[in-house]
Write a protein that holds these residues in place. Structure first.
Motif, short mmCIF file in Angstrom:
data_model
loop_
_atom_site.label_atom_id
_atom_site.label_comp_id
_atom_site.label_asym_id
_atom_site.label_seq_id
_atom_site.Cartn_x
_atom_site.Cartn_y
_atom_site.Cartn_z
N GLY A 81 -47.67 76.52 29.58
CA GLY A 81 -46.32 76.61 30.11
C GLY A 81 -46.18 76.21 31.57
O GLY A 81 -45.12 76.42 32.16
N SER A 82 -47.18 75.60 32.13
CA SER A 82 -47.07 75.19 33.53
C SER A 82 -46.51 73.77 33.67
O SER A 82 -46.48 73.22 34.76
CB SER A 82 -48.43 75.29 34.22
OG SER A 82 -49.39 74.48 33.59
N ALA A 83 -46.10 73.19 32.56
CA ALA A 83 -45.41 71.90 32.60
C ALA A 83 -44.54 71.77 31.35
O ALA A 83 -44.77 72.47 30.35
CB ALA A 83 -46.39 70.74 32.67
N ILE A 84 -43.54 70.91 31.44
CA ILE A 84 -42.70 70.65 30.28
C ILE A 84 -42.61 69.14 30.07
O ILE A 84 -42.71 68.36 31.02
CB ILE A 84 -41.27 71.20 30.47
CG1 ILE A 84 -40.66 70.62 31.76
CG2 ILE A 84 -41.28 72.71 30.49
CD1 ILE A 84 -39.20 70.88 31.91
N ARG B 84 -42.59 65.47 39.95
CA ARG B 84 -42.72 66.88 39.56
C ARG B 84 -41.36 67.50 39.28
O ARG B 84 -41.17 68.19 38.28
CB ARG B 84 -43.39 67.69 40.68
CG ARG B 84 -44.83 67.33 40.93
CD ARG B 84 -45.43 68.26 41.97
NE ARG B 84 -45.59 69.63 41.49
CZ ARG B 84 -46.08 70.62 42.23
NH1 ARG B 84 -46.40 70.40 43.49
NH2 ARG B 84 -46.21 71.82 41.71
N GLY C 232 -50.52 72.64 35.55
CA GLY C 232 -49.42 71.85 36.10
C GLY C 232 -49.67 71.45 37.55
O GLY C 232 -49.49 70.29 37.92
N LEU D 180 -52.44 68.94 37.72
CA LEU D 180 -51.95 67.60 37.38
C LEU D 180 -51.28 66.95 38.58
O LEU D 180 -51.49 65.76 38.87
CB LEU D 180 -50.96 67.69 36.21
CG LEU D 180 -50.31 66.37 35.78
CD1 LEU D 180 -51.35 65.35 35.36
CD2 LEU D 180 -49.31 66.61 34.65
N GLU E 71 -40.96 66.35 26.79
CA GLU E 71 -40.56 66.09 25.40
C GLU E 71 -41.48 65.06 24.77
O GLU E 71 -41.67 65.05 23.56
CB GLU E 71 -39.12 65.60 25.36
CG GLU E 71 -38.12 66.69 25.62
CD GLU E 71 -36.73 66.28 25.17
OE1 GLU E 71 -36.58 65.14 24.70
OE2 GLU E 71 -35.81 67.10 25.30
#
Lengths: 248, 248
Positions: free
Chosen positions: A192-195, A240, A123, A126, A197
């Motif tokens: 899990g360092s970003a979410i 972010r 994350g 990125l 959908e």
DNA sequence: GGCTTACAACATACTCGGTAGTATGCATTT
DNA sequence: AAATGCATACTACCGAGTATGTTGTAAGCC
């Protein structure tokens, strides 16, 4: 004649049935269908002394007036030269445009790949890549404006035969570039360092927000590297964290 | 002659020293410097029967090929007509372009102002506005592509005298549009329904992400309104919440 | 209701400047 | 002496804008 090992000087050409200067695939015997990284199908002079100025002037003109509104004479005038000089290196206006485009993409790749190799969670990496993208876009904003224009070049220059190939190569470059960000996001989603959908749209939104800078950003007089750094930081931050307040 | 109450038929004109058709400011006696909402300085026919088709064709051509690469004959061909028809309504290619631009902006304004009047916190209303902007951009993507191009029109059409005025009006329209979002964000910052370290850049990022859709979005065959709704939702979501995971 | 007049709504034909690309000339380098 | 690195001169075409012709139609008049 075509395909001799003379790698010293190759005019940037695309199609044409001309006799002596039609050199479509140059570096060695490239089998059709190759898609090497970095090296597109078109080519420039090896030592970039003469071209660098041309590229610079062309990028500025294309940025200000757009591709079709820019005449070769405009570029020449900015160079303090005439058409002859440009046509000595480039076979057509389209080839010149694509070479500026390629140069811009090269610089973007260089900046972002460096950033992607940094330590940290996917994350945060990125975020670093996005910031690097923003920074490179500002520092090379003339070239990047051309890159942005290049998106529209789908049908436009589809006229000449092998010119189409170089366009495909450029398009492929763009896809690979976006994939750089996309795959980093996918990694971040897994650990899990970003979410997200919809990862595809998240990337498009983030890159779009930054690419849009090429519309409104112009370097201020006396602008420092720190200024740009701050700007890049501030453009990436809302991407972010969003503008919705965080609780907890 | 100029300024008569004949609101039935007014050719869209910008500058020119011509005798009979130079009608720059039409709706009543507009004092210079006015900035009315909705009504720009240029004007079209009152009943839009003939123009609607022209606008549609022009928007499509401008989107596909850009302003300067589009010829009037291209637009006419798409209409199944000839130049004569277009020049009967518009004095120049630039005037036609600006009218498409104005139409696009009008539609954006209508969509977003409706959304801004909805109930809820300023933060959620801002999200609604962004979604409305995205939706309107998709549903009118040909016009919006022209609006996006219009950003670059700073120096380009600065040739004719009063044409400059219409350009200023267009630019002013753009600023007011962005201010719509900006002031809503400011309200949200005050009541705590949004956060931002740099409101200006937050708005630019959000609008940029959505405007960038005009680059990659093309309506799919058989696309429904629900599809677009979902797309708008998914493009706005990362702008609200970011890709960084929320804890708590 | 016929006739003419006038104007709107185009189509056709033409002008004319700008521009991409070419052909060629010329100096400098190798 | 041969090729490079340009500049100059020329061609051919495209495209914006104009001028003018043609048709439909609504208006005015008797």
């Amino acid at each position: 004649m075509a395909g001799n090992g003379n790698a010293g000087k190759a005019k940037t050409v695309s199609g044409k049935t001309a006799t002596s200067k039609a050199v479509t695939g140059k570096t060695g015997a490239g089998t059709a269908g190759e898609a090497m990284a970095g090296g597109s199908t078109l080519e420039i002079r090896s030592d970039g002394t003469g071209n660098a100025d041309i590229l610079e002037a062309a990028a500025a003109c294309f940025m200000e007036q757009g591709f079709s509104a820019t005449s070769i004479d405009d570029v020449a005038r900015r160079l303090g030269a005439t058409k002859g000089r440009i046509y000595h290196y480039y076979a057509s206006k389209t080839d010149l445009f694509f070479d500026v485009h390629r140069e811009g993409m090269d610089r973007l790749f260089a900046a972002v790949e460096t950033a992607s190799a940094m330590p940290g969670t996917a994350g945060s990496r990125l975020a670093r890549m996005l910031k690097a993208h923003a920074l490179a876009s500002m520092e090379n904003h003339t070239y990047i404006a051309v890159v942005v224009q290049g998106v529209h070049m789908h049908r436009l220059a589809a006229t000449t035969p092998a010119q189409r190939r170089t366009l495909d190569a450029v398009m492929d470059m763009r896809r690979r570039y976006e994939r750089l960000f996309r795959s980093m996001l996918d990694t971040a989603l897994e650990d899990g360092s970003a979410i997200s959908e919809s990862p595809s749209l998240t990337i498009k939104a983030a890159l779009g927000a930054i690419n849009w800078m090429s519309i409104w950003y112009r370097p201020k007089a006396g602008e420092t590297a720190a200024d740009r750094e701050a700007l890049a930081e501030q453009i990436v931050r809302p991407l972010r964290f969003g503008f919705e307040p965080r609780r907890g």
